[in-house]
Design a protein around this motif. Structure first.
Motif, short mmCIF file in Angstrom:
data_model
loop_
_atom_site.label_atom_id
_atom_site.label_comp_id
_atom_site.label_asym_id
_atom_site.label_seq_id
_atom_site.Cartn_x
_atom_site.Cartn_y
_atom_site.Cartn_z
N LEU A 4 0.99 -1.13 0.01
CA LEU A 4 -0.12 -0.09 0.02
C LEU A 4 0.94 1.25 0.12
O LEU A 4 0.73 2.34 -0.82
N VAL A 34 -0.24 3.27 -3.15
CA VAL A 34 -1.28 4.41 -3.09
C VAL A 34 -0.58 5.90 -3.29
O VAL A 34 -1.57 6.70 -4.03
N VAL A 81 -2.34 10.50 1.61
CA VAL A 81 -1.80 9.11 1.41
C VAL A 81 -2.00 8.32 2.48
O VAL A 81 -2.42 7.09 2.34
N VAL A 104 -5.50 7.39 3.18
CA VAL A 104 -6.04 6.46 2.23
C VAL A 104 -5.39 4.98 2.71
O VAL A 104 -6.15 3.97 2.74
N ILE A 105 -4.20 4.96 3.03
CA ILE A 105 -3.80 3.87 3.63
C ILE A 105 -4.40 3.13 4.74
O ILE A 105 -4.65 2.06 4.83
#
Length: 139
Positions: free
Chosen positions: A85, A89, A113, A116-117
């Motif tokens: 990821l 990502v 980032v 989202v991870i």
């Protein structure tokens, strides 16, 4: 939390404490014992509880009686999920940020980032990954 229809009949209560000592104090308190005895007639079973800290919730299958995998296995599973990821990502998030006019700020890009991870880890990856790796995790 109410049970999920067709999946479980268990109500879940999550209580957080600032220290382990405060948790232990509450669990042994006469006030808790009084409250439990007051609602005990409503229990289908016993006063069953599970104490968790950190990321253990990712590694505990539904209905488990506090069986937690070894820490090194938790580490390897978490790391092996985050690594791809962390590589992938940014390739998707960064162009989207630029598309929406967000400046090339390392702070803002890293914020997006990592958001989202973490979202993917909690809601998408870890529930499925721990189920897939369950046999290895708990042996």
């Amino acid at each position: 939390m109410r049970p999920i229809a067709g999946v479980t009949e268990t109500y879940t209560v999550i209580i957080r404490f600032d220290t382990t000592d405060h948790l232990k104090s509450w669990m042994a308190s006469s006030e808790r014992a009084r409250l439990i005895s007051k609602v005990e007639p409503l229990f289908a079973g016993t006063d069953d509880f599970y104490i968790s800290s950190g990321l253990d919730f990712w590694f505990t299958p539904a209905g488990a009686k506090a069986k937690i995998p070894k820490r090194w296995k938790q580490y390897l599973i978490t790391w092996s999920a985050i690594y791809p990821l962390a590589l992938g990502v940014p390739y998707f998030v960064t162009p989207v940020l630029r598309l929406f006019g967000v400046s090339e700020s390392l702070l803002l890009t890293t914020l997006a980032v990592t958001a989202v991870i973490v979202f993917l880890m909690v809601y998408v990856v870890m529930p499925r990954y721990t189920r897939l790796m369950q046999r290895w995790l708990f042996n």
